[in-house]
Design a protein around this motif. Structure first.
Motif, PDB file in Angstrom:
ATOM      1  N   ASN A  90       0.894  -1.819   0.043  1.00 62.16           N
ATOM      2  CA  ASN A  90      -0.153  -0.108   0.150  1.00 62.16           C
ATOM      3  C   ASN A  90       1.085   0.971  -0.130  1.00 62.16           C
ATOM      4  O   ASN A  90       0.325   2.453   0.056  1.00 62.16           O
ATOM      5  N   ARG A  91       2.412   1.393  -0.007  1.00 61.22           N
ATOM      6  CA  ARG A  91       2.721   2.032   0.074  1.00 61.22           C
ATOM      7  C   ARG A  91       3.559   2.503  -1.401  1.00 61.22           C
ATOM      8  O   ARG A  91       4.475   3.040  -1.727  1.00 61.22           O
ATOM      9  N   GLY A  92       3.235   1.936  -2.068  1.00 61.00           N
ATOM     10  CA  GLY A  92       4.065   1.299  -3.945  1.00 61.00           C
ATOM     11  C   GLY A  92       5.065   1.208  -3.640  1.00 61.00           C
ATOM     12  O   GLY A  92       5.490   0.618  -5.125  1.00 61.00           O
ATOM     13  N   ARG A  93       5.743   0.083  -2.695  1.00 60.09           N
ATOM     14  CA  ARG A  93       7.098  -0.973  -2.884  1.00 60.09           C
ATOM     15  C   ARG A  93       6.848  -2.370  -2.941  1.00 60.09           C
ATOM     16  O   ARG A  93       5.738  -2.615  -2.604  1.00 60.09           O
ATOM     17  N   PRO A  94       7.600  -2.412  -3.896  1.00 57.16           N
ATOM     18  CA  PRO A  94       7.446  -3.759  -4.777  1.00 57.16           C
ATOM     19  C   PRO A  94       7.190  -5.029  -3.382  1.00 57.16           C
ATOM     20  O   PRO A  94       8.968  -4.962  -2.823  1.00 57.16           O
ATOM     21  N   PHE A  95       6.989  -6.159  -4.031  1.00 55.84           N
ATOM     22  CA  PHE A  95       6.952  -7.159  -3.064  1.00 55.84           C
ATOM     23  C   PHE A  95       7.148  -8.629  -4.457  1.00 55.84           C
ATOM     24  O   PHE A  95       5.949  -8.401  -4.962  1.00 55.84           O
ATOM     25  N   LEU A  96       7.562  -9.910  -3.681  1.00 61.30           N
ATOM     26  CA  LEU A  96       7.579 -11.070  -3.916  1.00 61.30           C
ATOM     27  C   LEU A  96       6.906 -12.378  -2.719  1.00 61.30           C
ATOM     28  O   LEU A  96       6.902 -11.953  -1.614  1.00 61.30           O
TER      29      LEU A  96
END
Length: 236
Positions: free
Chosen positions: A87-93
């Protein structure tokens, strides 16, 4: 951010709340002596992490290179690994336990993580789709009823959008396969052996509307990358 990616991110976040996800493996570099066992999920992630972040920063294609890696800590009945944004725009896998059960060794897990991280490195997460899966299935049904003949300009436009979009996505998958193999190799894993994972999964290339290339194309991309590809030099 495209609407479909936003929806995916929300679904993933809800998934983590309902099923529980392990703490993320971040991209902070660690001293080699302090790394987890190289054959554990945490160890694989910790070794691929700094390589992927450095490559991401060197390429300069992604908005944010601080990728997080999650492992779902409960069964989901789905063997999968994919990327999205929090929700902060940080990418994750996110990787499900079922996928780890299917992998035969650490090299295969490393290849999967490398592939997903490569999507983030290239900025593929921002690719938008002009044709939804529902629209694609409806079009396929109509064309089948019409013996494959396009009978209106609206249908022609849909076909152009559909196959143009899928062509771009297949290309993106091959890019991720190639770079993902290099990330896995740089992290100390045998990417060629890891590619055997692709040999065992269902071949999506057999399906006309698939967004993924054939397994043969994917393996060829990995072979070429490992033969000719090089990553930016890591800082000492």
């Amino acid at each position: 951010m495209p609407v479909d990616i936003c929806k995916t991110a929300l679904r993933v976040l809800a998934f983590c709340v309902l099923t529980s996800c392990a703490a993320p493996i971040d991209f902070a570099a660690q001293d080699a002596a302090e790394l987890p066992d190289a054959n554990s999920f945490e160890g694989i992630a910790a070794r691929i992490a700094p390589v992927a972040q450095h490559t991401c920063e060197a390429f300069g294609l992604a908005i944010d290179c601080r990728i997080q890696i999650f492992l779902a800590s409960t069964k989901t009945e789905t063997s999968n690994a994919f990327q999205s944004f929090d929700n902060r725009g940080r990418p994750f896998l996110l990787v499900t336990p079922e996928l780890l059960d299917e992998a035969k060794n650490a090299d295969e897990v490393a290849l999967v993580l490398g592939h997903e991280a490569a999507h983030a490195v290239f900025g593929h997460l921002h690719m938008r789709s002009d044709v939804t899966e529902k629209e694609a299935r409806a079009l396929a049904k109509v064309l089948q009823a019409q013996d494959g003949k396009i009978k209106s300009e609206a249908q022609a436009q849909m076909v152009r959008a559909l196959f143009g979009d899928r062509s771009a996505r297949r290309h993106a998958e091959l890019e991720a396969d190639a770079l993902g193999a290099l990330l896995a190799r740089e992290a100390g894993y045998n990417a060629a052996r890891g590619a055997r994972f692709i040999e065992r999964i269902e071949d999506p290339g057999r399906h006309l509307l698939s967004t993924h290339p054939s397994n043969k194309q994917r393996l060829a991309a990995i072979t070429r990358a490992l033969k000719y590809g090089r990553l930016p030099r890591m800082p000492q």
